[in-house]
Design a protein around this motif. Structure first.
Motif, PDB file in Angstrom:
ATOM      1  N   GLN A  26       0.846  -1.188   0.000  1.00 35.86           N
ATOM      2  CA  GLN A  26       0.000   0.000   0.000  1.00 35.86           C
ATOM      3  C   GLN A  26       0.884   1.242   0.000  1.00 35.86           C
ATOM      4  O   GLN A  26       1.944   1.267   0.636  1.00 35.86           O
ATOM      5  N   ALA A  27       0.460   2.272  -0.707  1.00 31.33           N
ATOM      6  CA  ALA A  27       1.285   3.474  -0.869  1.00 31.33           C
ATOM      7  C   ALA A  27       1.640   4.111   0.468  1.00 31.33           C
ATOM      8  O   ALA A  27       2.762   4.613   0.653  1.00 31.33           O
ATOM      9  N   GLU A  28       0.709   4.068   1.419  1.00 35.62           N
ATOM     10  CA  GLU A  28       0.952   4.732   2.695  1.00 35.62           C
ATOM     11  C   GLU A  28       2.051   4.056   3.512  1.00 35.62           C
ATOM     12  O   GLU A  28       2.600   4.646   4.445  1.00 35.62           O
ATOM     13  N   TRP A  29       2.389   2.799   3.161  1.00 36.60           N
ATOM     14  CA  TRP A  29       3.463   2.120   3.893  1.00 36.60           C
ATOM     15  C   TRP A  29       4.809   2.793   3.658  1.00 36.60           C
ATOM     16  O   TRP A  29       5.717   2.673   4.472  1.00 36.60           O
ATOM     17  N   ASP A  30       4.952   3.499   2.530  1.00 38.23           N
ATOM     18  CA  ASP A  30       6.226   4.139   2.215  1.00 38.23           C
ATOM     19  C   ASP A  30       6.617   5.189   3.249  1.00 38.23           C
ATOM     20  O   ASP A  30       7.797   5.520   3.398  1.00 38.23           O
TER      21      ASP A  30
ATOM     22  N   GLU B 241       7.923  -5.114   8.665  1.00 37.31           N
ATOM     23  CA  GLU B 241       6.894  -5.870   9.390  1.00 37.31           C
ATOM     24  C   GLU B 241       5.616  -5.986   8.566  1.00 37.31           C
ATOM     25  O   GLU B 241       5.009  -7.061   8.454  1.00 37.31           O
ATOM     26  N   LEU B 242       5.202  -4.880   7.945  1.00 45.14           N
ATOM     27  CA  LEU B 242       4.002  -4.897   7.106  1.00 45.14           C
ATOM     28  C   LEU B 242       4.196  -5.786   5.887  1.00 45.14           C
ATOM     29  O   LEU B 242       3.300  -6.534   5.491  1.00 45.14           O
ATOM     30  N   ASN B 243       5.384  -5.707   5.281  1.00 44.01           N
ATOM     31  CA  ASN B 243       5.655  -6.487   4.075  1.00 44.01           C
ATOM     32  C   ASN B 243       5.881  -7.960   4.348  1.00 44.01           C
ATOM     33  O   ASN B 243       5.931  -8.762   3.413  1.00 44.01           O
ATOM     34  N   GLY B 244       6.044  -8.335   5.607  1.00 45.96           N
ATOM     35  CA  GLY B 244       6.321  -9.727   5.953  1.00 45.96           C
ATOM     36  C   GLY B 244       5.086 -10.583   6.129  1.00 45.96           C
ATOM     37  O   GLY B 244       5.188 -11.755   6.467  1.00 45.96           O
TER      38      GLY B 244
END
Length: 545
Positions: free
Chosen positions: A343-347, A356-359
């Motif tokens: 998601q764009a906001e993760w950047d 952690e989010l990408n895992g």
């Protein structure tokens, strides 16, 4: 009810074609005949040449009596002949069976018998294993075709003909029969079962076609990507990437074995854009000599799967220029069937939080129908609270036909109208699935559930830890407690107290391992740590102290 939309509106040759990845190869050869298809050392092929070789392969198989639903087994490293084996047998109506090159002779003999293999392609490197397996077979022996790789010396030839000579027997203008049923089998993959005989997972043309496209769309691959084969092509048919790369009309950079320096050299010299692998592969690259990746000025996209990747691996890969996307699946789902869609906001998050989010195991890929987490007792969906644990289930077109000659196991895994994975997970508030453990890997200590993956993630963040695996070991008071097996970085010498302090800082007290065992970890050929081996060792804590 009106039947206007069905009367006279039937399938015909003009409005319906059975889905098959063979069409990807045909298109690549027609539209991009001179674009590179396969690179291996000094050998380079175009899509026109690869298509011709695959047609010869199919024709030669037919001349030897191989036809519909016959099995062509393959025991090869990631060399061009293995890529071609994903098309040639299918063009002849046969089923390709890519064998795990790390298995022993007994397992290979079982698979050759169970699959009723009519042909076996093999490399000299595996001549001892194959030679013994052939003596252990109880059924008819297959035709043996040797693939002579000039980059390997040693071993011996076992067959009556070499692969290139076999291709020369075939017709370069061979025209495969039109596929009429996309449900026909295209490949057979055996699970790496830890007990009993492995199960034969059957893929169909439809699923191979859909996941071939799925990899492109769900990963956002541009046309003509340059893909490095760091993933074993035998594993779930290389997560369907042989078919993906034909659809993409990209470049397959073959690699006989994963060597970090060679990987970086190929990334630099061939301008590799994409690669896949288990966490252990990325760990090798992260920990390699930084001098080896000097001069690489472009970003590489990497898919990661296998065990849930520690956040430290995702962070480390990003630091050396590899953007990680986490996918999840099993042999039974053609490899990747869910993706941690970014998601764009993760950047805007810092690197540890982004990792952690990408895992997470995420959401379905575009062409898989559904993923859910269900309660183990009532088989109902769990709430999206990030806490309630259940079993991950899949359903859709990217799910196997079933297990070959094993009706009972097929019925059991599809009970309830879903494919049951055996993996335990939660669904977080944003709807993303997060694996907590395999059902057999959960540690129940004093009535509390401990996720081995959570403890491993903490251990991977210690500066001296190269790899970690946590399993249960018996305990008189608590029933069982965590036992950590640790593979250290070269030259590191931490004490047990150092690791205890690290774990106590990041974990609840009851989750901290009570025992640390140092040494190389047993791994499968795809880089997965063999926890079943470690569980056996941990049954006797005194024996490993």
């Amino acid at each position: 009810m009106s039947d206007a939309f069905s009367t006279g509106l039937d399938r015909n040759d003009a409005n319906f074609a059975a889905l098959t990845p063979i069409s990807f190869l045909n298109r690549a050869a027609f539209v991009f005949p001179q674009k590179p298809s396969v690179v291996y050392g000094d050998r380079r092929f175009t899509w026109k040449e690869t298509a011709e070789r695959c047609r010869r392969f199919a024709s030669a198989l037919r001349k030897r009596g191989v036809g519909k639903n016959d099995t062509v087994s393959v025991m090869l490293p990631n060399v061009p002949a293995l890529f071609e084996s994903h098309f040639g047998p299918a063009m002849a109506g046969a089923v390709v069976n890519t064998l795990n090159t790390r298995l022993d002779a007994e397992a290979i003999a079982f698979m050759l018998d169970h699959a009723e293999a009519k042909v076996l392609l093999t490399d000299r490197e595996f001549s001892k294993i194959i030679g013994k397996a052939l003596t252990l077979m109880t059924g008819p022996k297959p035709l043996i075709i040797d693939v002579d790789d000039s980059t390997f010396s040693g071993g011996e030839f076992l067959g009556s003909i070499e692969y290139e000579a076999f291709l020369a027997e075939g017709d370069p203008n061979f025209k495969p029969e039109k596929l009429t049923d996309e449900w026909d089998a295209i490949s057979l993959n055996y699970t790496s079962g830890t007990t009993g005989n492995p199960k034969g997972v059957v893929y169909h043309h439809r699923g191979a076609y859909l996941n071939g496209i799925n990899n492109i769309v769900s990963w956002g691959m541009p046309p003509h990507a340059v893909y490095l084969w760091t993933l074993p092509m035998f594993h779930c048919n290389g997560w369907c990437f042989p078919w993906t790369m034909a659809a993409n009309a990209g470049v397959n950079v073959c690699l006989r074995r994963v060597d970090p320096k060679m990987v970086f050299d190929l990334i630099r010299n061939e301008k590799v854009t994409h690669m896949c692998g288990a966490p252990i592969v990325y760990g090798m690259l992260i920990n390699d000599d930084p001098k080896n990746h000097v001069g690489i000025d472009h970003k590489v996209e990497g898919l990661i799967a296998g065990a849930a990747p520690p956040a430290a691996i995702i962070e480390g890969a990003e630091k050396i220029g590899i953007g990680i996307t986490h996918v999840y699946g099993l042999t039974e789902t053609y490899g990747p069937a869910s993706v941690c869609a970014k998601q764009a906001e993760w950047d805007a998050e810092d690197l540890p939080r982004r990792a952690e989010l990408n895992g997470r195991q995420g959401v379905t890929t575009l062409l898989q129908e559904d993923i859910d987490v269900v309660d183990l007792v009532e088989f109902k969906p769990v709430p999206h609270d990030g806490k309630t644990m259940g079993e991950i289930v899949f359903r859709g077109n990217i799910t196997m036909k079933g297990y070959l000659k094993n009706l009972r196991a097929t019925q059991e895994c599809f009970a309830g109208g879903w494919f049951r994975t055996g993996d335990l997970a939660v669904i977080e508030p944003d709807g993303y699935v997060k694996i907590k453990d395999r059902s057999k890997d959960i540690i129940i200590s004093g009535g509390e559930n401990i996720s081995s993956l959570e403890v491993e993630d903490v251990l991977y963040r210690h500066k001296d830890v190269l790899a970690a695996a946590v399993v249960a070991t018996p305990d008189e008071k608590w029933g069982e407690v965590p036992c950590a097996f640790i593979e250290l970085r070269e030259g590191a010498e931490p004490t047990q107290e150092d690791l205890l302090d690290h774990c106590r800082t990041h974990l609840a007290r009851f989750k901290v391992p009570k025992l640390f065992v140092f040494g190389a970890l047993p791994k499968t050929s795809t880089g997965k740590i063999q926890k079943f081996v470690l569980r056996e060792k941990a049954k006797s804590a005194e024996a490993i102290k």
